[in-house]
Design a protein around this motif. Structure first.
Motif, PDB file in Angstrom:
ATOM      1  N   HIS A   1       8.123  33.756  17.051  1.00 37.14           N
ATOM      2  CA  HIS A   1       7.147  33.474  18.103  1.00 37.14           C
ATOM      3  C   HIS A   1       7.571  34.224  19.362  1.00 37.14           C
ATOM      4  CE1 HIS A   1       5.221  30.057  16.071  1.00 37.14           C
ATOM      5  NE2 HIS A   1       6.417  29.789  15.622  1.00 37.14           N
ATOM      6  N   THR A   2       6.604  34.833  20.021  1.00 39.44           N
ATOM      7  CA  THR A   2       6.921  35.489  21.274  1.00 39.44           C
ATOM      8  C   THR A   2       7.305  34.449  22.331  1.00 39.44           C
ATOM      9  OG1 THR A   2       6.133  36.920  23.036  1.00 39.44           O
ATOM     10  CG2 THR A   2       4.500  35.469  22.035  1.00 39.44           C
ATOM     11  N   VAL A   3       8.148  34.858  23.251  1.00 37.39           N
ATOM     12  CA  VAL A   3       8.427  34.034  24.430  1.00 37.39           C
ATOM     13  C   VAL A   3       7.728  34.626  25.652  1.00 37.39           C
ATOM     14  CG1 VAL A   3      10.578  33.063  23.565  1.00 37.39           C
ATOM     15  CG2 VAL A   3      10.641  35.184  24.881  1.00 37.39           C
TER      16      VAL A   3
ATOM     17  N   GLU B   1       1.947  36.332  27.507  1.00 37.84           N
ATOM     18  CA  GLU B   1       1.071  37.048  28.434  1.00 37.84           C
ATOM     19  C   GLU B   1       1.229  38.563  28.286  1.00 37.84           C
ATOM     20  OE1 GLU B   1       4.913  35.974  29.970  1.00 37.84           O
ATOM     21  OE2 GLU B   1       3.277  34.601  29.546  1.00 37.84           O
ATOM     22  N   HIS B   2       2.303  39.018  27.701  1.00 33.76           N
ATOM     23  CA  HIS B   2       2.533  40.446  27.482  1.00 33.76           C
ATOM     24  C   HIS B   2       2.376  40.834  26.010  1.00 33.76           C
ATOM     25  CE1 HIS B   2       5.187  43.811  26.318  1.00 33.76           C
ATOM     26  NE2 HIS B   2       4.658  44.388  27.380  1.00 33.76           N
ATOM     27  N   ASP B   3       2.845  39.994  25.122  1.00 38.33           N
ATOM     28  CA  ASP B   3       2.940  40.341  23.705  1.00 38.33           C
ATOM     29  C   ASP B   3       1.640  40.082  22.948  1.00 38.33           C
ATOM     30  OD1 ASP B   3       5.539  41.193  24.016  1.00 38.33           O
ATOM     31  OD2 ASP B   3       6.411  39.272  23.433  1.00 38.33           O
ATOM     32  N   SER B   4       0.733  41.010  23.071  1.00 39.69           N
ATOM     33  CA  SER B   4      -0.523  40.945  22.322  1.00 39.69           C
ATOM     34  C   SER B   4      -0.252  41.314  20.866  1.00 39.69           C
ATOM     35  CB  SER B   4      -1.527  41.927  22.930  1.00 39.69           C
ATOM     36  OG  SER B   4      -1.051  43.256  22.773  1.00 39.69           O
TER      37      SER B   4
ATOM     38  N   THR C   1       1.886  35.525  18.335  1.00 42.89           N
ATOM     39  CA  THR C   1       1.636  35.183  19.720  1.00 42.89           C
ATOM     40  C   THR C   1       0.547  34.116  19.743  1.00 42.89           C
ATOM     41  OG1 THR C   1       1.222  36.090  21.924  1.00 42.89           O
ATOM     42  CG2 THR C   1      -0.085  37.011  20.103  1.00 42.89           C
ATOM     43  N   GLY C   2       0.190  33.685  20.908  1.00 41.45           N
ATOM     44  CA  GLY C   2      -0.851  32.671  21.032  1.00 41.45           C
ATOM     45  C   GLY C   2      -0.942  32.214  22.467  1.00 41.45           C
ATOM     46  N   PHE C   3      -1.604  31.095  22.661  1.00 41.19           N
ATOM     47  CA  PHE C   3      -1.702  30.531  24.000  1.00 41.19           C
ATOM     48  C   PHE C   3      -0.352  29.942  24.395  1.00 41.19           C
ATOM     49  CE2 PHE C   3      -6.098  30.176  22.428  1.00 41.19           C
ATOM     50  CZ  PHE C   3      -6.708  30.978  23.378  1.00 41.19           C
TER      51      PHE C   3
END
Length: 92
Positions: free
Chosen positions: A15-17, A20-23, A45-47
């Motif tokens: 999961h991205t941390v 807002e950047h990792d599309s 990624t996600g909300f």
């Protein structure tokens, strides 16, 4: 982790941390750049509020920041989850 590359029972999920950047295209480029296979290692990624919920309430991978709000601890920890979605452990 490469010892599991031929085991169809094992996959990796990151999961991205930085949602807002990792599309999706950014994560796809990252996986391609480092040679991660789509059927073995998933970068998602996600909300932000949903990722934080997972980290805090399911993975227990968040901690209070100095201002009292919860924020991520970005680490190299690996969480082992079985097919029934039970956490079996976490390791450095």
């Amino acid at each position: 982790m490469f010892i599991f590359k031929d085991n169809p029972e094992v996959v990796f999920l990151s999961h991205t941390v930085h949602p807002e950047h990792d599309s999706v295209p950014v994560l796809e480029e990252y996986a391609k750049k480092y040679g991660y296979k789509n059927d073995k290692w998933y970068f998602v990624t996600g909300f932000k509020h949903e990722i934080y919920d997972l980290a805090l309430n399911h993975y227990h991978a968040a901690a209070p920041s100095p201002d009292g709000r919860y924020d991520f601890i970005h680490s190299t920890m690996a969480f082992i989850v079985d097919k029934d979605k039970r956490m079996r452990g976490y390791y450095e």
